[in-house]
Design an enzyme around this catalytic site. Sequence first.
Site, mmCIF file in Angstrom:
data_model
loop_
_atom_site.group_PDB
_atom_site.id
_atom_site.type_symbol
_atom_site.label_atom_id
_atom_site.label_comp_id
_atom_site.label_asym_id
_atom_site.label_seq_id
_atom_site.Cartn_x
_atom_site.Cartn_y
_atom_site.Cartn_z
ATOM 1 N N ARG A 164 0.831 -1.195 0.000
ATOM 2 C CA ARG A 164 0.000 0.000 0.000
ATOM 3 C C ARG A 164 0.865 1.244 0.000
ATOM 4 N NH1 ARG A 164 -3.507 0.664 4.754
ATOM 5 N NH2 ARG A 164 -1.608 0.010 5.809
ATOM 6 N N SER A 193 8.243 -5.333 6.172
ATOM 7 C CA SER A 193 7.948 -6.429 7.112
ATOM 8 C C SER A 193 8.764 -7.684 6.834
ATOM 9 C CB SER A 193 6.456 -6.737 7.061
ATOM 10 O OG SER A 193 5.733 -5.548 7.214
ATOM 11 N N ASP A 200 6.432 -4.091 10.459
ATOM 12 C CA ASP A 200 4.975 -4.002 10.640
ATOM 13 C C ASP A 200 4.536 -4.362 12.056
ATOM 14 O OD1 ASP A 200 5.672 -6.665 10.297
ATOM 15 O OD2 ASP A 200 3.873 -7.201 9.197
#
Length: 915
Positions: free
Chosen positions: A544, A605, A659
């Site tokens: 994103r 992440s 994350d």
Amino acid sequence: VQRALLALTIPLEMLQVVKGRMMQAMSNGLSRQTHAQANVQMLPTYICSTPNGTEKGNVLVAELCQSHVRILLMTLLGDGNQSPHVTDKIFDIPGDSMQGPGEALFDFIAQCVRQFLAGVTSPEERLPLGFVFPFSCKQTQLNKAELLSWSKGFSCSDVEGKDVVQLLQSAINKQELFHVEVVALMNDTVGTMMTCSTRERPCEVALVVDKGTNSCFMAEAQYVEMVEETNGRMCVNTEWGCFGDDDTLNDILTPYDQRVDQESSNPGKKRFEKLVGSLYLGDIVRHTLMALSAEKALFIGSNVTVLGTKGALETQRVLEIIDNEEGMAKARAALEALGLRPSERDCCRVQQICRAVVSRSAALCAAGLAAILSYIRHSRGLERLVINVAVDGELYRAHSRFGEILQSVTGLLAPECMAALLPSVDGTGRGAAIVTAVALRLADQRREMDQLLAPLRLSRADLERVQALMRQEMELGLGQETNANSSVRMLPTYVRGTPDGTGEGRGPGEGIPGEAVAPLMPPCWLPAERGEFLALDLGGTNFRVLVVRVAEDGIRMASEIYLIPTNIMQGTGEALFDHIIDCIMDFQLKQDLMEQVLPLGFTFSFPCQQLGLDKAVLLTWTKGFSASGCVGKDVVQLLREAAQRKQHLALKVVAVVNDTVGTMMSCGYDDPKCEIGLIVGTGTNACYMEEMRNVGTVEGEQGRMCINMEWGAFGDNGCLDHIFTNFDRLVDEKTINAGKQRFEKLISGMYLGEIVRYILLALVEKQVLFHGKPCPRLQTRDIFKTKFLSTIEIDGLALQQVQAILQDLELDASFEDSVLVREVCQTVSLRAAQLCAAGLAAVVEKMRENRGLSQLAVTVGVDGTLYKVHPCFSQHLQKMLRELAPNCAVTFLQSEDGSGKGAALVAAVACRGAE
């Protein structure tokens, strides 16, 4: 006569009412709250399957009948039960045995078994026996049932309240037949259903209309509240003969029915049976004729005192009288045999009365059957039900008219149900043998399942050992000297505190269309400068790009999701980071942000060694990524170089964060006690606030630092080998990082579907699933998605829907297969949740001990689709964590956009720090 006929005829509207009352009575019988008061008892039979044609072997049956005992030996060949070999023998019950001591009756049955076996060449190996016991019993297992009450002329002493299976087994042992084992008890109705059932044409309802009447059907086990079993189906014996004992049928009872009831041995009981069963129809006709003759409507000039004698007109005569061709002659003969002198008109009227009584019996059976069919359709969530119904009994067999009325009235009362009526052949004998054979097949299947799944079912001791090993690896990972030997990297993040205030939520303001409003940031966290920040969230196959607007009244965000194709995930590092920059530029163009230089927070992440807030060296790829030229490099630098290649100079990366840390930060914003971050999605990881004095890999003793555990690699050094099963090894071997991220491969969404697929393949090989037929589609890697586990395990999801999921995968799944597949999914996801709990227990216990507390209260910020979407994962995780860490009160807070908002918070704070 017309009045009598009208009284004996129930209009369709009234039959609909009766059907509704029957459905209500059935629901009361199935419910734990109302079962004790219910007159339709809905007794569980513990028969959980219909035959599938693979049953084979020798089966013995002992059937207790009205006046005799029948012993039967049946050999099934596994050929679809098409040509079983049957031998049987009948033994008359001595008159005194039906009312004598119970022990004598069971001794007699055992003697019959011994005599029968002496006359046949039966094998000496274990011989399973099915016991047909046609009395009302409270069954608690397939081979355990207490007699509730005798009926049909039996009243042996010292049996009611006792386990009749045990009484028979003891009697058989007395005969020294130690190889004969009573494995199943059933009544005649269940046997009727079983004889009509084949794999191609399963039969799930049975109806017996004999001297008495009863029915049974395969109910969804989750609605049979009197048993613990919630998976699959279970045959329920309705005992519907007692329907109406609570006066719910009073408005259809005639004076003739009342008189039949009064002269019976059990007045006020079995009201439905007394309207339907052949034991009573002759007497209903007799009382009707007696009333009409008293009104001078029949037999004028005849002496009718004979009609006052119970049983004077047998039901068999009634059935002969209603025959179209010879009925009138039969009527005359029957009446004259009673000493009456009937006229032609009398014979005609008697025939009308007989037809009305038999038709009413059929119509009431139809109302009961329609209630069962509608109940099944509703409980299975079907718009339309197509089903087979086995029918047996004297009334059904003796007259075709009975079956025609039953079929047509059922169709009118339940138009959304298509029922095919199948006449049963020797439902009690052969049916009981098949029930017993099915029970043995299921027992073998259960043994295979338990054996196969045993390594995945972890004990409390197993999980405590995992917890201790995690703690050991954490200590190694924190030590300067021992870090290299630990499979848990315990990476410092340079995040030294969590948010320590709470803000108030605000409504949406002006700004980016469709943006979400985050809660107001606490004053200590508001950056000195207001403005816009970019955030980039890369952690899986989707990533994103976000724009975050910080204003005085809070944070607003807008974002877009972009896909990373597999060829880019597994291609070159340059191609991957070029693709990311292309997406950022596309997003800035759409948001009209191309002209501005915005600070960017990067959620990355994957395992990294953090060397500063904007410097992180990739240690290894996970989650299916393997882009070349990245491991050992600073990912922020790779992003900056791609921006230069793409001439995108308006990019300023100020922070890189994992994350898990982002999740902890964004939840800490809402709950100051949030000091742990947990991700359980495509992959899994955790972070927590560790005392600086324990972090040997970073200088400084004061305060705390967030540690990114990278626990997905727990066990890569072999310390968890005792937990890994063959299925886990097969999954691991086929991954792009074999031998790496071993803990993650037991827990995370990327791998659970594959573990299930390998287990299903093993069950097919053992001929437990899909009838042992090869399933080429199941050989395809990743065909069984983890999202299927989430769907299949939804509580209350009808097994038809599970079957549909499997059939979409081109798996020829029966209903039974669906039950077993669900069990496999539940086992795999339960293990994942429990292992996750063991890891988390090690973390919270370490935090408690670090702080010298007897009790720790802490919040875990959690994110990831497996945790959020799977219907049971979170409950299983929390339950096991409470057991493994009883001194820690742990609250779970689901993160709303932890990785996105987390990166934004870090970016904003980085800017303030720089200022």
